[in-house]
Enzyme design. Structure first.
Site, mmCIF file in Angstrom:
data_model
loop_
_atom_site.group_PDB
_atom_site.id
_atom_site.type_symbol
_atom_site.label_atom_id
_atom_site.label_comp_id
_atom_site.label_asym_id
_atom_site.label_seq_id
_atom_site.Cartn_x
_atom_site.Cartn_y
_atom_site.Cartn_z
ATOM 1 N N TYR A 3 0.705 -1.149 0.099
ATOM 2 C CA TYR A 3 -0.017 0.127 0.190
ATOM 3 C C TYR A 3 0.932 1.194 0.080
ATOM 4 C CZ TYR A 3 -3.758 3.130 1.524
ATOM 5 O OH TYR A 3 -4.614 4.392 1.312
ATOM 6 N N GLU A 17 4.160 1.845 -0.724
ATOM 7 C CA GLU A 17 5.123 1.827 -1.922
ATOM 8 C C GLU A 17 4.100 2.172 -3.231
ATOM 9 O OE1 GLU A 17 7.857 3.151 -1.425
ATOM 10 O OE2 GLU A 17 9.000 1.794 -0.541
ATOM 11 N N ASN A 38 -12.932 0.005 14.622
ATOM 12 C CA ASN A 38 -12.579 -1.220 15.268
ATOM 13 C C ASN A 38 -13.177 -1.013 16.762
ATOM 14 O OD1 ASN A 38 -11.347 -2.570 13.406
ATOM 15 N ND2 ASN A 38 -9.317 -2.362 14.394
ATOM 16 N N PRO A 94 3.082 3.263 12.470
ATOM 17 C CA PRO A 94 3.656 4.392 12.772
ATOM 18 C C PRO A 94 3.389 4.771 14.152
ATOM 19 C CG PRO A 94 1.882 4.704 11.305
ATOM 20 C CD PRO A 94 2.011 3.319 11.348
ATOM 21 N N ARG A 152 1.489 10.531 13.757
ATOM 22 C CA ARG A 152 0.894 10.677 12.672
ATOM 23 C C ARG A 152 -0.177 11.882 12.763
ATOM 24 N NH1 ARG A 152 0.000 7.439 8.398
ATOM 25 N NH2 ARG A 152 1.957 6.672 8.814
#
Length: 362
Positions: free
Chosen positions: A157, A159, A202, A286, A289
């Site tokens: 996803y 790249e 979620n 990560p 963000r």
């Protein structure tokens, strides 16, 4: 506070607009907004993650047309503008078939850029904050090149989107294609799938079902959360802006929240007794963000307006209603009613047999 006025340049009324990935969460909201503005909208989706139910309003509209199409194959239509949103965006979805995910980003970009070149159409690429990877610069500006693992489980996803940005900018530089690139940060709202796999959906689904709330790591990692209405407004302004050019523009909410605090807020809003349960961090997840949106503010007069609590309440209401309904039969939405199937090779298909697929009312 109301949104600032849009930039003075306004789109020509009733444009013919293609939205790829238009049956998805974000794409369906965009289709609705374009129809409200008076445009003619062609939605193309392969229904790998999109849902016909997301298009319930649009399907009743006389200026809307839906086809089933995989952007890994060419598409021959007559359009004035293209929004390319075609690619699974949640980790479970894009990791299920990583080769297909990468092909969707790269081949999809190539085919749609070729279409834009032929038609003289402006095209917008829905890129992602994932191009920044696990960032070493905070907040992230468009000038940051990113810190991305090219061979990890998320790289199909990350790249793929980075390669698509390269294709868009090179088509602009060397072939004169009129392109826009939006780097979209975490977006949430009604029409997300219950099995989406992203943090907001979620937490809400787990809370409504009374299941444990899954925290990865200690929950101290941060995210920014932009409500879908705000994000669609940003996409519209970027597409309409005559001065944007090919340089990427961050679109997201600069408010930064710890994931643990998001879970606690969802529990409070739902009144759920669900406990918090820790799980190991996923690979390459990560830790921070947050977008720097100075460019969007200056260029587009845009900034998010919906506070997190208000957006969460609307999203919780959506999931509460959806979870109360029986699930559709397996495969029921694979080829939706009122969707015209597009064959894999346009040149040898019913599409290819036409001089060009015309938009409704064209």
């Amino acid at each position: 506070m109301p949104l600032p006025d849009a930039p003075p340049s306004s789109p020509t009324p009733s444009l013919r607009i293609l939205v790829t990935g238009g049956a998805g969460f974000l794409g369906s909201h965009l289709c609705d907004r374009l129809l409200r503005q008076g445009h003619r909208v062609l939605c193309a989706d392969d229904f790998s993650t999109g849902r016909r139910a997301n298009l319930a309003r649009a399907l009743r509209h006389p200026r809307f047309r839906l086809i089933q199409h995989d952007v890994r194959e060419p598409l021959q239509v007559e359009v004035d503008r293209i929004f390319n949103l075609a690619c699974p965006a949640s980790p479970p979805a894009y990791q299920q078939d990583p080769v297909r995910t990468l092909e969707t980003s790269v081949l999809g970009a190539m085919h749609l850029l070729a279409l834009a070149k032929r038609q003289g159409a402006r095209i917008l690429q829905a890129s992602t904050s994932e191009v920044y990877g696990d960032p070493r610069v905070h907040p992230q500006t468009e000038a940051y090149w990113g810190h991305v693992n090219p061979i990890g489980p998320r790289s199909c996803y990350d790249e793929g989107k980075r390669a698509a940005e390269t294709l868009f900018t090179d088509h602009h530089r060397h072939r004169g294609v009129d392109v826009r690139i939006a780097r979209i940060f975490n977006t949430y709202g009604p029409r997300m799938r219950p099995d989406d796999g992203r943090v907001v959906s979620n937490f809400i689904v787990q809370a409504l079902r009374g299941e444990p709330i899954t925290l990865y790591g200690d929950g101290a990692q941060t995210r920014s959360f932009c409500f879908v209405d705000d994000l669609v407004e940003g996409l519209m302004r970027l597409m309409d802006c005559e001065d944007a050019g090919a340089a990427p523009v961050n679109l997201g909410n600069p408010g930064e929240f710890r994931v643990r605090d998001l879970a606690l807020q969802v529990l409070q809003l739902t009144g759920s007794p669900s406990p918090l349960v820790a799980r190991p961090l996923p690979v390459d997840d990560p830790l921070q963000r947050r977008p720097d949106i100075a460019r969007a503010q200056q260029l587009l007069g845009w900034q998010p307006q919906v506070a997190l609590a208000a957006g969460l309440q609307r999203t919780i209401g959506h999931f509460a209603r959806r979870l109360a309904r029986p699930a559709p039969a397996e495969g029921a939405e694979a080829l939706p009613a009122q969707a015209e199937p597009a064959s894999r090779s346009v040149g040898a298909s019913a599409l290819g047999a036409l001089p060009a697929m015309r938009m409704p009312g064209a």
